[in-house]
Design a protein around this motif. Sequence first.
Motif, mmCIF file in Angstrom:
data_model
loop_
_atom_site.group_PDB
_atom_site.id
_atom_site.type_symbol
_atom_site.label_atom_id
_atom_site.label_comp_id
_atom_site.label_asym_id
_atom_site.label_seq_id
_atom_site.Cartn_x
_atom_site.Cartn_y
_atom_site.Cartn_z
ATOM 1 N N PHE A 132 61.612 138.580 150.238
ATOM 2 C CA PHE A 132 61.096 139.819 150.830
ATOM 3 C C PHE A 132 60.064 139.535 151.934
ATOM 4 O O PHE A 132 60.350 139.694 153.122
ATOM 5 N N ILE A 133 58.895 139.050 151.558
ATOM 6 C CA ILE A 133 57.852 138.857 152.571
ATOM 7 C C ILE A 133 58.149 137.648 153.456
ATOM 8 O O ILE A 133 57.970 137.708 154.678
ATOM 9 N N ASP B 216 64.824 127.495 151.172
ATOM 10 C CA ASP B 216 64.878 128.365 149.989
ATOM 11 C C ASP B 216 66.009 127.888 149.090
ATOM 12 O O ASP B 216 66.970 127.279 149.560
ATOM 13 N N ILE B 217 65.896 128.235 147.835
ATOM 14 C CA ILE B 217 66.898 127.855 146.846
ATOM 15 C C ILE B 217 68.200 128.643 147.058
ATOM 16 O O ILE B 217 69.257 128.272 146.571
ATOM 17 N N ARG B 218 68.086 129.781 147.802
ATOM 18 C CA ARG B 218 69.302 130.559 148.125
ATOM 19 C C ARG B 218 69.334 130.852 149.626
ATOM 20 O O ARG B 218 68.267 130.968 150.264
ATOM 21 N N ASP C 262 65.325 122.969 146.712
ATOM 22 C CA ASP C 262 64.384 123.377 145.663
ATOM 23 C C ASP C 262 63.018 122.731 145.927
ATOM 24 O O ASP C 262 62.945 121.519 146.174
ATOM 25 N N ILE C 263 61.935 123.519 145.846
ATOM 26 C CA ILE C 263 60.598 122.928 146.070
ATOM 27 C C ILE C 263 60.204 121.976 144.940
ATOM 28 O O ILE C 263 59.195 121.286 145.043
ATOM 29 N N ALA D 231 57.534 135.635 142.085
ATOM 30 C CA ALA D 231 56.618 136.613 142.677
ATOM 31 C C ALA D 231 56.336 137.801 141.762
ATOM 32 O O ALA D 231 55.469 138.609 142.054
ATOM 33 N N HIS E 291 57.454 126.418 139.040
ATOM 34 C CA HIS E 291 57.809 126.895 140.386
ATOM 35 C C HIS E 291 56.578 127.230 141.225
ATOM 36 O O HIS E 291 56.554 126.976 142.420
ATOM 37 N N SER F 153 49.105 133.832 148.803
ATOM 38 C CA SER F 153 48.347 134.122 147.593
ATOM 39 C C SER F 153 48.383 135.627 147.346
ATOM 40 O O SER F 153 49.224 136.335 147.928
ATOM 41 N N TYR G 75 50.590 134.978 136.409
ATOM 42 C CA TYR G 75 50.801 135.062 137.865
ATOM 43 C C TYR G 75 49.475 134.760 138.570
ATOM 44 O O TYR G 75 49.408 133.883 139.447
ATOM 45 N N LYS H 25 48.199 131.532 140.965
ATOM 46 C CA LYS H 25 47.630 131.652 142.321
ATOM 47 C C LYS H 25 46.257 130.975 142.386
ATOM 48 O O LYS H 25 45.922 130.323 143.371
ATOM 49 N N ARG I 69 61.810 144.868 141.920
ATOM 50 C CA ARG I 69 60.524 144.354 141.466
ATOM 51 C C ARG I 69 59.368 145.006 142.224
ATOM 52 O O ARG I 69 58.214 144.820 141.868
HETATM 53 N N1 LIG Z 1 55.756 141.098 147.338
HETATM 54 C C1 LIG Z 1 54.464 141.273 147.184
HETATM 55 O O1 LIG Z 1 53.984 142.422 147.086
HETATM 56 C C2 LIG Z 1 53.519 140.078 147.152
HETATM 57 C C3 LIG Z 1 52.141 140.318 147.036
HETATM 58 C C4 LIG Z 1 51.276 139.228 146.962
HETATM 59 C C5 LIG Z 1 51.760 137.936 147.059
HETATM 60 N N2 LIG Z 1 53.102 137.723 147.179
HETATM 61 C C6 LIG Z 1 53.560 136.336 147.209
HETATM 62 O O2 LIG Z 1 54.420 136.099 148.299
HETATM 63 C C7 LIG Z 1 55.421 135.138 147.932
HETATM 64 C C8 LIG Z 1 56.802 135.731 148.180
HETATM 65 O O3 LIG Z 1 56.931 136.957 147.453
HETATM 66 P P1 LIG Z 1 58.217 137.924 147.645
HETATM 67 O O4 LIG Z 1 57.807 139.246 147.174
HETATM 68 O O5 LIG Z 1 58.763 137.735 148.997
HETATM 69 O O6 LIG Z 1 59.190 137.289 146.535
HETATM 70 P P2 LIG Z 1 60.761 136.969 146.630
HETATM 71 O O7 LIG Z 1 61.194 136.702 145.222
HETATM 72 O O8 LIG Z 1 61.473 138.008 147.399
HETATM 73 O O9 LIG Z 1 60.786 135.600 147.451
HETATM 74 C C9 LIG Z 1 60.535 134.355 146.856
HETATM 75 C C10 LIG Z 1 61.577 133.381 147.381
HETATM 76 O O10 LIG Z 1 61.297 132.098 146.809
HETATM 77 C C11 LIG Z 1 62.538 131.468 146.520
HETATM 78 N N3 LIG Z 1 62.294 130.452 145.488
HETATM 79 C C12 LIG Z 1 61.885 130.634 144.220
HETATM 80 N N4 LIG Z 1 61.768 129.460 143.582
HETATM 81 C C13 LIG Z 1 62.120 128.504 144.487
HETATM 82 C C14 LIG Z 1 62.207 127.089 144.433
HETATM 83 N N5 LIG Z 1 61.924 126.414 143.299
HETATM 84 N N6 LIG Z 1 62.578 126.407 145.550
HETATM 85 C C15 LIG Z 1 62.889 127.072 146.701
HETATM 86 N N7 LIG Z 1 62.841 128.422 146.795
HETATM 87 C C16 LIG Z 1 62.447 129.130 145.703
HETATM 88 C C17 LIG Z 1 63.428 132.603 146.023
HETATM 89 O O11 LIG Z 1 64.809 132.275 146.147
HETATM 90 C C18 LIG Z 1 63.011 133.754 146.942
HETATM 91 O O12 LIG Z 1 63.842 133.856 148.094
HETATM 92 C C19 LIG Z 1 55.176 134.803 146.444
HETATM 93 O O13 LIG Z 1 54.404 133.629 146.359
HETATM 94 C C20 LIG Z 1 54.381 135.988 145.968
HETATM 95 O O14 LIG Z 1 53.577 135.660 144.861
HETATM 96 C C21 LIG Z 1 54.002 138.769 147.235
#
Ligand SMILES: NC(=O)c1ccc[n+]([C@@H]2O[C@H](COP(=O)([O-])OP(=O)(O)OC[C@H]3O[C@@H](n4cnc5c(N)ncnc54)[C@H](O)[C@@H]3O)[C@@H](O)[C@H]2O)c1
Length: 306
Positions: free
Chosen positions: A11-12, A31-33, A48-49, A72, A87, A111, A123, A127, A161
């Motif tokens: 997403f972000i 990314d893993i996908r 994979d990280i 996330a 992760h 973060s 969670y 962080k 989510r």
């Molecule tokens: N969405 C929010 O409101 C929000 C708020 C605060 C912080 N964050 C942080 O921003 C980051 C991204 O959040 P998001 O909402 O985009 O989540 P998301 O789940 O949409 O994106 C996370 C991405 O990480 C990838 N991933 C997971 N494990 C992996 C691995 N082992 N190796 C490689 N890729 C891997 C997933 O495939 C996914 O595309 C996270 O760290 C989250 O904690 C998000």
Amino acid sequence: MKILVTGGSGFIGSHVADALSDAAHEVTIFDIRKSPYLRPDQKMIVGDILDQECLDKIVENQDVIYHFAGIADIDECAANPVDTAKHNILGTVQLLEACRKVGIQRFVFASSAYVYSDSGSFYAASKQACESFIENFSELYGLKYTCLRYGSLYGARSDERNSIYKLIKQAVQDGKIVYRGTGEEMREFIHVQDAAQISAAILQPEFENQNIIITGSEKMRYIELLEMIKEMLGNKIEIDILPSERKAHYKITPYNFSPRLGRKMVNNPNIDMGQGLLQCMAEVYEKVHSEKHEEMGLFVNDTKPE
Ligand SMILES: NC(=O)c1ccc[n+]([C@@H]2O[C@H](COP(=O)([O-])OP(=O)(O)OC[C@H]3O[C@@H](n4cnc5c(N)ncnc54)[C@H](O)[C@@H]3O)[C@@H](O)[C@H]2O)c1
């Protein structure tokens, strides 16, 4: 600059990757996908990280790393502490180790506003651990960093989510929103594209070794948000506010006292909440009613009359 965005299919991360590409950086997503949003001017590496060898190879030719990969979702972390540690914490430390070996110019970490909150369970714990490892990599090895503490994001490309996505989906699909809480819970919602622009802007030297808070510019109670969604959908939906059993979310503010302060940054001009919600509604409507498509701002059926 050459920039690697881990978690850039999410997403972000995908929006930040786009903001960085728009700013003429050479973006590679890791990314893993595979990313469904990949642009022709971006490269994709699937991996994979948790794979140190792979990380050592991919960071080698990069200038900057934006790290978004990990779990996330607060509830998913609460149910899976071991996976959260792997992760979110181990993955970050492995990436930091790869970065220090090749002298990456800046490590930018996703973060959360939850970081020093006493809600947020594993969670928040993950962080905190990551911010602490990052500070220590900086002190010991001179690795420059910026921690971006995101608040409540909403907007295109979100899913079940995301709290606003969930509310809009219920409204569009069922004509009814069941909200669990008091309705008095306060949030500073920020549109994901505003957050992405700020995230790209922090590459300026003044943001080195800083914690930046990225939340909306105005506070809003959930009850006001629900009323706004209702009004935008022509007052045709029902709203049920039921007691919540969840402990892992904050009521008024996610901030608890902590010695590690952050600077708040806002995007100016920024996306109006009403406009942002309309964009989400259109996206959710399209997913829920896949038999319809948009033509000149109207949703029409794809099926032809017999
Ligand atoms: N969405 C929010 O409101 C929000 C708020 C605060 C912080 N964050 C942080 O921003 C980051 C991204 O959040 P998001 O909402 O985009 O989540 P998301 O789940 O949409 O994106 C996370 C991405 O990480 C990838 N991933 C997971 N494990 C992996 C691995 N082992 N190796 C490689 N890729 C891997 C997933 O495939 C996914 O595309 C996270 O760290 C989250 O904690 C998000």
